[in-house]
Design an enzyme around this catalytic site. Structure first.
Site, PDB file in Angstrom:
ATOM      1  CG  ASP B  25      -2.651  -3.625   1.758  1.00 49.13           C
ATOM      2  OD1 ASP B  25      -1.639  -2.930   2.007  1.00 49.13           O
ATOM      3  OD2 ASP B  25      -2.628  -4.629   1.035  1.00 49.13           O
ATOM      4  CE  LYS B  87       3.734   0.077   2.370  1.00 43.98           C
ATOM      5  NZ  LYS B  87       2.862  -1.097   2.217  1.00 43.98           N
ATOM      6  CD  GLU B 186       2.202  -4.214   4.274  1.00 40.67           C
ATOM      7  OE1 GLU B 186       3.043  -4.924   3.687  1.00 40.67           O
ATOM      8  OE2 GLU B 186       2.085  -2.995   4.064  1.00 40.67           O
ATOM      9  CG  ASP B 208       3.861  -8.869   2.106  1.00 44.68           C
ATOM     10  OD1 ASP B 208       3.767  -8.614   0.885  1.00 44.68           O
ATOM     11  OD2 ASP B 208       3.339  -8.164   2.976  1.00 44.68           O
TER      12      ASP B 208
END
Lengths: 179, 618
Positions: B25, B87, B186, B208
């Site tokens: 992850d 990210k 994810e 999420d």
């Protein structure tokens, strides 16, 4: 063994009878079983060629599934298989009831933004579209089964109109609800 | 020799070798690696027992690099050279991020159309390089824990990531020397971790909310297939924004005048306050930072966060609409990402979906655990109970047409892999080239969409205007990555175009970064290339051997089997004695030789799948 034939039609590919009426459960079941066996994930640890092939086959099955599960696309595909000219520009609208319905729906759509509860108004609009669409689908099925492809094509044009309305409603929804 | 066993019918196959596969992850704030160990999937800790690796890289004065907690420790004093939350810069241009990122302590470098870079004392660094360093650290941790080189990794990405962001992630993995089995969304990974694939069949929503991204996915589980029905979200909304809201409340107008280090201190204090509020007993927290002190009540906090949470709820609404479901069709709501610890988020989600969300697995680890489970299956360690994860493309793909408008070719939420073809023609007599501009996004104007690639089709035979028929095929693979091929149909002139996103890295960039990473690892380029080819050859031989064992007899004639085996044996020898180039050459030959076999195996499995269905129906 006989080789898989890439030109075989989407109904054959998914093992379903070539007709407008569709057993959704059966379609989903065949689709899942086929993807279980050809999806690139099944070949993740294998050579590049096998993986590439899997991407192609898997894409083909996805395309077949997309076309068959959408009533409008399925109808258009059936007419194409029957060799009917898919150009809908010559389709005629002498159906005044349908034209009236279209006008009313259009009006309703344009007034959505000023509704006191736009969300509820949108929901109602979608429900009306659903009803109109299932009526046309039933009409298409009847004409297609009777072999009256020209009449079926006129209905397909109406199905396209309703889809277009839905698309516009979705765009309106996006701007109304500030997505 | 192991290889020869497969040609002797009845002889036992080589003992099944367990492969080393991990799930990673790669998160905005923290990253994790997980693997299957001692009967279950577990996240792997570092030597100090810490599982989370802060996604932070620090470039020091002597050129040394610090990662994770060590980098975080110096963030306060050297903010400009401490790269975090990168990210959200992956696959993004300066223009994309400059506005949303006003509070970043580091300096962004405007690279025009190309991916943004970060200014550090060691030079301008690409977000891909930073991600590669994080991946490398996690991979090393896994190699040590698992006791050997990795056979493959599943890396997770937000479902909402577009082609450029996915490509950037895959490039980072390549630079880190990882074999990517799959880029997995994810939310899908999280649902797998909760074992929802083994429970009742039905619809699942995965909410999420990480540090920098928000994803909502609606999945449908049926008969071993986990299908994403719709995804939505916001790739620039997360817990970091909560901190920023609190910071704005705390500092007011003066926030713009703070130095990079002060901003970092302020944000850290606000983040700490937010985390303290995760205790339901507390109703107010005193924030003390920069010589000031202010009391924040839960009511005030909720009021600050609600506008951001509203954005999440709107995205949920849209995803459900796309999936043609309503909130009461959802059987389970899975909570992922550290920001779902914020109680206000849980409250609002429970209220909107009308059910308590699932929170029993650590929301920071759940994605890595699911990814590890999938990696275990993809690498071939698990057989029989396979779950198939079907993902969709999160944003429509289209091309620019006259007047700067987009024409969509592949629509949002179409199941991948997918291939679509579109025909174009020439508009001038004798036209031999045509420019194609590929974009991704939902908006009608090209300028409002993401520009993925521009390329030119050359070598169209001169014809009168409108006579050429150029068929352009868009192929999106299971990772959500696009390739384009074009063919002039009347003459059969073909041109394959590898689409590299405009915001991505060129192959040259990747080669340079690879070289740089070898240099820093003190590794010999030749040795590494040779080892890579040896691993590749070994993987191909293993896969083919297994395939021959299973289907060789049924699908190939004796002569065909012999010919293929001979080629494989050559590769086996080449692997022992050859150079990187000669092994690569023989891999190519074996690949070609096995093409017919590959084709027949695919057809056989299609037949088998349909036959199975018919038997079921009886």
């Amino acid at each position: 063994m006989t080789d898989f034939n890439p030109t075989e039609n989407f109904f054959q590919l998914l093992g379903l009878p070539q007709q407008f009426e569709l057993d959704q459960a059966k379609l989903s079941q065949s689709y899942r079983q086929l993807q279980q066996s050809v999806h690139p994930d099944r070949f993740a640890a294998e050579g590049e060629r096998q993986r590439l092939l899997a991407v192609q086959k898997s894409s083909q099955i996805n395309e077949a599934f997309e076309v068959l599960r959408s009533p409008t696309q399925r109808a258009a595909y059936l007419l194409k298989l029957a060799g009917v000219d898919s150009d809908l520009s010559s389709a005629t609208f002498r159906d005044t009831d349908f034209l009236m319905q279209q006008m009313m729906l259009r009006e309703e759509l344009s007034e959505l933004s000023s509704a006191s509860d736009p969300e509820a108004a949108l929901d109602k609009f979608y429900r009306e579209l659903d009803t109109a669409a299932s009526n046309q689908q039933a009409a298409f099925a009847g004409h297609y089964q009777a072999g009256d492809y020209m009449a079926a094509r006129d209905v397909l044009a109406k199905m396209h109109f309703l889809d277009k309305l839905r698309h516009e409603a979705e765009q309106k929804e996006a701007s109304l609800l500030d997505y | 020799m192991a290889l020869m066993q497969i040609s002797e019918p009845g002889q036992a196959p080589a003992p099944h070798q367990r492969k080393r596969a991990v799930g990673i992850d790669l998160g905005t704030s923290n990253s994790l690696v997980a693997s299957f160990r001692n009967g279950s999937v577990q996240t792997l800790p570092d030597l100090d027992g810490r599982h989370l690796l802060p996604s932070v890289v620090h470039y020091g004065e002597q050129g040394q690099m610090l990662l994770g907690n060590a980098a975080l420790a110096v963030a306060g004093e050297d903010a400009e050279n401490t790269l975090m939350s990168i990210k959200r810069l992956m696959g993004r241009s300066y223009r994309d991020v400059a506005q949303a990122d006003v509070l970043s302590p580091y300096t962004l470098v405007d690279c025009g159309e190309d991916m943004v870079k970060l200014k550090t004392r060691v030079g301008d660094i690409s977000p891909v390089q930073v991600s590669a360093e994080i991946l490398k650290t996690l991979a090393e941790r896994a190699v040590e824990t698992l006791g050997g080189e990795l056979d493959g990794a599943v890396i997770t990405v937000p479902a909402y990531f577009d082609d450029a962001q996915r490509q950037a992630t895959k490039d980072a993995a390549q630079i880190a020397g990882l074999k990517v089995l799959r880029l997995l969304n994810e939310p899908t990974a999280a649902a797998v971790a909760y074992g929802l694939d083994e429970r009742e069949e039905g619809a699942v929503a995965v909410f999420d909310l990480g540090g920098g991204t928000f994803d909502i996915s609606v999945l449908q589980m049926q008969k071993g297939v986990f299908e994403v029905l719709a995804t939505g979200g916001d790739s620039a909304l997360g817990g970091d924004d909560f901190d920023v809201e609190i910071a704005r409340w705390f500092a007011g107008e003066s926030i713009a005048t703070l130095s990079a280090a002060q901003r970092r201190q302020l944000l850290n204090a606000c983040k700490a306050a937010k985390e303290t509020f995760a205790n339901p007993e507390l109703n107010q927290v005193e924030i003390e930072v920069l010589g000031q002190s202010k009391l924040l009540t839960r009511e005030q906090l909720n009021a600050l966060l609600d506008p951001l949470i509203d954005r999440c709820i709107r995205a949920c609404k849209r995803a459900l609409r796309d999936a043609r479901l309503s909130a009461d069709n959802i059987l389970n709501v899975v909570m992922v990402g550290g920001s779902t610890r914020t109680l206000r988020v849980r409250e609002r989600v429970a209220e909107w979906f009308g059910r308590e969300p699932l929170t029993s697995i650590d929301p920071d680890k759940v994605v890595a655990l699911g990814a590890a489970q999938q990696a275990e299956q993809l690498v071939g360690n698990r057989q029989g109970d396979e779950v198939l994860l079907l993902d969709v493309i999160p944003l429509s793909l289209g091309i620019e047409t006259m007047g700067g408008l987009t024409e969509k070719i592949i629509h949002r939420n179409t199941t991948i892999p997918v291939a679509m073809a579109q025909e174009f023609t020439t508009f001038k007599d004798g036209q031999t080239a045509m420019a194609i501009h590929v974009v991704q996004g939902e908006r009608e104007l090209v300028e409002d969409c993401r520009s993925l690639a521009r390329f030119e089709l050359k070598g169209i035979p001169p014809m009168v205007a409108g006579a050429a028929r150029i068929r352009v095929t868009f192929q999106v693979d299971a990772d959500g990555l696009l390739q384009v091929a074009a063919k002039e149909e009347t003459t059969g002139v073909e041109s394959q175009v590898q689409v590299k996103p405009a915001y991505g890295l060129s192959d040259g960039d990747i080669a340079d970064m690879l070289k740089a990473s070898w240099a820093s690892a003190g590794e010999d380029k030749e040795a590494r290339a040779l080892r890579e080819q040896q691993v590749e050859a070994e993987a191909l031989l293993q896969a083919l051997s297994a395939a021959l064992l299973a289907d060789g007899e049924a699908l190939l004639s004796e002569d065909e089997q012999k010919a293929l085996l001979a080629d494989m044996e050559k590769l086996h020898n080449e692997r022992e004695q050859g150079t990187a180039a000669s092994i690569a050459n023989q891999i190519e030959l074996v690949g070609k030789a096995s093409e017919t076999f590959a084709e027949r195996r695919m057809n056989a499995s299609i037949k088998k799948a349909l036959a199975g269905r018919r038997v079921d129906d009886l």
